[in-house]
Design an enzyme around this catalytic site. Sequence first.
Site, PDB file in Angstrom:
ATOM      1  N   ASP A  10      14.552  14.218  34.716  1.00  0.00           N
ATOM      2  CA  ASP A  10      13.775  15.387  35.151  1.00  0.00           C
ATOM      3  C   ASP A  10      12.292  15.174  34.824  1.00  0.00           C
ATOM      4  O   ASP A  10      11.723  15.907  34.019  1.00  0.00           O
ATOM      5  CB  ASP A  10      14.309  16.675  34.490  1.00  0.00           C
ATOM      6  CG  ASP A  10      14.241  16.651  32.970  1.00  0.00           C
ATOM      7  OD1 ASP A  10      14.196  15.548  32.383  1.00  0.00           O
ATOM      8  OD2 ASP A  10      14.199  17.734  32.360  1.00  0.00           O
ATOM      9  N   ASP A  15      10.388  11.164  30.515  1.00  0.00           N
ATOM     10  CA  ASP A  15      11.230  10.592  31.579  1.00  0.00           C
ATOM     11  C   ASP A  15      10.479   9.484  32.315  1.00  0.00           C
ATOM     12  O   ASP A  15      11.095   8.499  32.747  1.00  0.00           O
ATOM     13  CB  ASP A  15      11.605  11.657  32.609  1.00  0.00           C
ATOM     14  CG  ASP A  15      12.402  12.791  32.023  1.00  0.00           C
ATOM     15  OD1 ASP A  15      13.634  12.763  32.071  1.00  0.00           O
ATOM     16  OD2 ASP A  15      11.762  13.733  31.504  1.00  0.00           O
ATOM     17  N   ASN A  39      12.669  19.954  33.186  1.00  0.00           N
ATOM     18  CA  ASN A  39      11.304  20.176  32.712  1.00  0.00           C
ATOM     19  C   ASN A  39      10.494  20.998  33.710  1.00  0.00           C
ATOM     20  O   ASN A  39       9.607  21.765  33.335  1.00  0.00           O
ATOM     21  CB  ASN A  39      10.602  18.846  32.471  1.00  0.00           C
ATOM     22  CG  ASN A  39      11.115  18.141  31.229  1.00  0.00           C
ATOM     23  OD1 ASN A  39      11.438  18.801  30.240  1.00  0.00           O
ATOM     24  ND2 ASN A  39      11.199  16.827  31.280  1.00  0.00           N
ATOM     25  N   THR A 124      18.680  11.760  31.055  1.00  0.00           N
ATOM     26  CA  THR A 124      17.554  12.191  30.219  1.00  0.00           C
ATOM     27  C   THR A 124      17.064  13.587  30.598  1.00  0.00           C
ATOM     28  O   THR A 124      15.938  13.955  30.283  1.00  0.00           O
ATOM     29  CB  THR A 124      16.387  11.173  30.292  1.00  0.00           C
ATOM     30  OG1 THR A 124      15.915  11.120  31.645  1.00  0.00           O
ATOM     31  CG2 THR A 124      16.819   9.790  29.841  1.00  0.00           C
ATOM     32  N   PHE A 165      16.380  21.097  24.158  1.00  0.00           N
ATOM     33  CA  PHE A 165      16.094  21.584  25.512  1.00  0.00           C
ATOM     34  C   PHE A 165      17.152  21.198  26.549  1.00  0.00           C
ATOM     35  O   PHE A 165      17.648  22.055  27.286  1.00  0.00           O
ATOM     36  CB  PHE A 165      14.713  21.085  25.966  1.00  0.00           C
ATOM     37  CG  PHE A 165      14.347  21.505  27.361  1.00  0.00           C
ATOM     38  CD1 PHE A 165      13.898  22.790  27.619  1.00  0.00           C
ATOM     39  CD2 PHE A 165      14.475  20.620  28.430  1.00  0.00           C
ATOM     40  CE1 PHE A 165      13.576  23.194  28.909  1.00  0.00           C
ATOM     41  CE2 PHE A 165      14.154  21.015  29.725  1.00  0.00           C
ATOM     42  CZ  PHE A 165      13.704  22.304  29.963  1.00  0.00           C
ATOM     43  N   ASN A 166      17.495  19.909  26.665  1.00  0.00           N
ATOM     44  CA  ASN A 166      18.385  19.465  27.754  1.00  0.00           C
ATOM     45  C   ASN A 166      19.738  20.156  27.702  1.00  0.00           C
ATOM     46  O   ASN A 166      20.316  20.491  28.742  1.00  0.00           O
ATOM     47  CB  ASN A 166      18.607  17.948  27.697  1.00  0.00           C
ATOM     48  CG  ASN A 166      17.394  17.167  28.174  1.00  0.00           C
ATOM     49  OD1 ASN A 166      16.523  17.706  28.851  1.00  0.00           O
ATOM     50  ND2 ASN A 166      17.342  15.896  27.812  1.00  0.00           N
ATOM     51  N   HIS A 239      11.042  11.083  23.754  1.00  0.00           N
ATOM     52  CA  HIS A 239      12.496  11.203  23.639  1.00  0.00           C
ATOM     53  C   HIS A 239      13.257  10.247  24.570  1.00  0.00           C
ATOM     54  O   HIS A 239      14.115   9.482  24.130  1.00  0.00           O
ATOM     55  CB  HIS A 239      12.930  12.633  23.975  1.00  0.00           C
ATOM     56  CG  HIS A 239      12.208  13.692  23.216  1.00  0.00           C
ATOM     57  ND1 HIS A 239      12.564  14.056  21.946  1.00  0.00           N
ATOM     58  CD2 HIS A 239      11.145  14.467  23.540  1.00  0.00           C
ATOM     59  CE1 HIS A 239      11.768  15.022  21.518  1.00  0.00           C
ATOM     60  NE2 HIS A 239      10.893  15.285  22.467  1.00  0.00           N
ATOM     61  N   ASP A 240      12.962  10.367  25.872  1.00  0.00           N
ATOM     62  CA  ASP A 240      13.878   9.797  26.870  1.00  0.00           C
ATOM     63  C   ASP A 240      13.996   8.272  26.869  1.00  0.00           C
ATOM     64  O   ASP A 240      15.106   7.756  27.052  1.00  0.00           O
ATOM     65  CB  ASP A 240      13.497  10.304  28.261  1.00  0.00           C
ATOM     66  CG  ASP A 240      13.722  11.797  28.383  1.00  0.00           C
ATOM     67  OD1 ASP A 240      14.454  12.359  27.551  1.00  0.00           O
ATOM     68  OD2 ASP A 240      13.152  12.405  29.310  1.00  0.00           O
TER      69      ASP A 240
HETATM   70 CA    CA Z   1      13.818  14.531  30.306  1.00  0.00          CA
END
Ligand code: CA
Length: 310
Positions: A10, A15, A39, A124, A165-166, A239-240
């Site tokens: 996303d 990402d 996102n 992700t 979040f995800n 993060h991703d």
């Molecule tokens: Ca993401």
Amino acid sequence: MRLKAILDCDPGHDDALAILLAAHHPALELLAITTVSGNQSVEKTSLNALKVCSLAHIFDVPVAKGMPQPLIRSARYAAEIHGESGLDGPALPDPLFSLVPTHAVDLMIDLFLHSADDITLIATGPLTNVAAAMRKEPAIIPRIAGITLMGGAIGIGNTTPASEFNIWVDPEAAAIVFESGCPLTMIPLEVTHKALATPSVFQRLTTAHKTITTFVYELLTFFADTYHTNFGFAAPPVHDPCAVAYLIDPTLVTTKLMHVDIETTGTWTAGRTVCDLYGQSTLPSNVNVGYTLDSGRFWDLMLDTLMTYD
Ligand SMILES: [Ca+2]
């Protein structure tokens, strides 16, 4: 032989880094990029995927648009972190190619059903596309070699005190995926909060003088600002790409197999990944959970791969 993978994402600042790492690392063969609402809206995340691929000259990977909202809940975005476009910061040119006409869920199903080789799914974003594909064609489930996902937390969340979040965006989808029986590796906040874009990372990006490193520098500059404003972080966590990096080199992340449930009904805790760290549950282990990252080697991998772009 290169490991075949699909990246469901996303984009999203981090990402974008996941795309750049997955598309150019010689250990992986990226078969498709699928996009999901997360996102930002799926229209925006899809456009962002096309823009990133165009800038990076990634023209051989199909990009397919997926689910416009979570399975049950209303769409919820992260504009305070990623901006209104979902990829605020760099001024990106219009994309040089278009989405494939196939829906992301159908492309995913087709690839898993008809590939002679094992395919790993890297996720992700929220797990809406993955869960929808499993519901639409359950025959794919035993054909998925594994799912490596960025999401969840052993401890505290980043969107609510309980939830990352995800998973928070689409807990019902996450529950379907976590209960699917697929081999799962979860790369939670405990891992990704060690992938900090520190001043030395910025320094290495500025000395490269490449289109892609300048783009990443501008992305991370915006991300550093929103992470400082929202979380008080001195350096932003990417993060991703940690999920992609784990697939390339599993020794980067220390993991432990355990039982993980997804909270879908809690008033204060919906979207929590309830991790049985101490083995107190009698339920079988279903997730390989990451808990720390070799950040020095992670950044070497990330930056070395960025340097392979023209
Ligand atoms: Ca993401």
